[in-house]
Scaffold this motif. Structure first.
Motif, short mmCIF file in Angstrom:
data_model
loop_
_atom_site.label_atom_id
_atom_site.label_comp_id
_atom_site.label_asym_id
_atom_site.label_seq_id
_atom_site.Cartn_x
_atom_site.Cartn_y
_atom_site.Cartn_z
N ILE A 153 0.82 -1.21 0.00
CA ILE A 153 0.00 0.00 0.00
C ILE A 153 0.86 1.26 0.00
O ILE A 153 0.62 2.18 -0.79
N ALA A 154 1.85 1.33 0.90
CA ALA A 154 2.68 2.54 0.99
C ALA A 154 3.35 2.91 -0.32
O ALA A 154 3.32 4.08 -0.73
N PRO A 155 3.95 1.96 -1.05
CA PRO A 155 4.56 2.34 -2.33
C PRO A 155 3.57 2.88 -3.35
O PRO A 155 3.94 3.66 -4.22
N LEU A 156 2.31 2.49 -3.23
CA LEU A 156 1.31 2.94 -4.19
C LEU A 156 0.81 4.35 -3.90
O LEU A 156 0.39 5.06 -4.82
N VAL A 157 0.84 4.77 -2.63
CA VAL A 157 0.22 6.05 -2.27
C VAL A 157 1.19 7.07 -1.71
O VAL A 157 0.81 8.24 -1.52
N SER A 158 2.44 6.69 -1.43
CA SER A 158 3.35 7.60 -0.72
C SER A 158 3.75 8.83 -1.52
O SER A 158 4.23 9.82 -0.94
N LYS A 159 3.55 8.81 -2.82
CA LYS A 159 3.92 9.98 -3.63
C LYS A 159 2.88 11.09 -3.56
O LYS A 159 3.13 12.21 -4.03
N SER A 160 1.73 10.82 -2.97
CA SER A 160 0.65 11.81 -2.87
C SER A 160 0.16 11.91 -1.43
O SER A 160 -0.38 10.94 -0.89
N PRO A 161 0.32 13.08 -0.79
CA PRO A 161 -0.20 13.24 0.58
C PRO A 161 -1.70 13.02 0.67
O PRO A 161 -2.20 12.50 1.67
N VAL A 162 -2.43 13.41 -0.37
CA VAL A 162 -3.88 13.22 -0.34
C VAL A 162 -4.23 11.75 -0.36
O VAL A 162 -5.11 11.29 0.39
N HIS A 163 -3.55 10.99 -1.20
CA HIS A 163 -3.81 9.55 -1.26
C HIS A 163 -3.47 8.89 0.08
O HIS A 163 -4.21 8.01 0.55
N MET A 164 -2.39 9.31 0.70
CA MET A 164 -2.03 8.78 2.00
C MET A 164 -3.10 9.11 3.03
O MET A 164 -3.48 8.26 3.85
N ALA A 165 -3.58 10.34 3.01
CA ALA A 165 -4.60 10.76 3.97
C ALA A 165 -5.89 9.98 3.78
O ALA A 165 -6.54 9.58 4.76
#
Length: 208
Positions: free
Chosen positions: A160-172
């Motif tokens: 999950i982290a590699p998929l969303v870590s480039k976007s703060p919004v996706h992480m949130a």
């Protein structure tokens, strides 16, 4: 056989998933710390303390508050308060990440401190409730709970982290989903188990 019977227990699953998914919301940011610190906060390799110190401090203050509230609030009420604080923190984080063009200190870190504070209120109570399901084999229950938690963290860190870590919004967004999922299992547990839970003071006696 004991592990199999625990895995079949809906109460065990609800408590294990509740605590695991709630912590997963924070672990997502921990696993994504390199991108969060270096890319989104534009800090250097020697400034990871700006991320970890407030987060750990939130958990430490939450643990202190949990001890101070021992015997003053019921276990269930304290868990609900912890989830509420975490939910408010993650909602603030989502709003900030969606509206900010560039993440800045301290606004990008304070919600994580609030999340960690809420986790520290919830985890001892949920853990002892889970152990109390199997009072004669607490070690077995603890090891299966640890297995569930470690597998979840591995999934978050590796997939999950590699998929969303480039976007703060996706992480949130993902953090909010994990937190809501954790609360869903806690809500199901409360609904299906009307027995009064132990106090924070009793739960702290079993906290490592």
């Amino acid at each position: 056989k004991a592990y199999w019977n625990m895995g079949k227990s809906s109460e065990f699953r609800m408590l294990a998933f509740s605590g695991t998914l709630m912590f997963g919301a924070l672990f997502l940011f921990i696993a994504s710390a390199p991108d969060y610190v270096l890319l989104h906060l534009r800090l250097s390799e020697t400034q990871f303390g700006y991320f970890f110190v407030p987060t750990i401090a939130g958990m430490a203050v939450g643990a202190f508050a949990s001890g101070r509230l021992a015997g003053k609030l019921s276990g269930r009420k304290l868990v609900n308060i912890g989830f509420s604080i975490s939910a408010i923190s993650m909602a603030m984080n989502l709003i900030y990440c969606a509206s900010a063009t560039q993440l800045e200190l301290p606004w990008a870190i304070l919600p994580l401190s609030g999340l960690a504070f809420g986790i520290a209120l919830v985890f001892p109570i949920v853990t002892i409730a889970l152990f109390d399901l199997y009072p004669h084999i607490r070690g077995t229950a603890s090891s299966l709970q640890a297995f569930v938690s470690l597998m979840s963290n591995a999934l978050i860190a590796g997939l999950i982290a590699p998929l969303v870590s480039k976007s703060p919004v996706h992480m949130a967004v993902v953090a909010c989903v994990l937190l809501c999922a954790g609360y869903f299992f806690w809500w199901r547990y409360q609904k299906n188990t009307p027995v009064k839970m132990k106090s924070t003071e009793q739960a702290m006696a079993y906290e490592p």
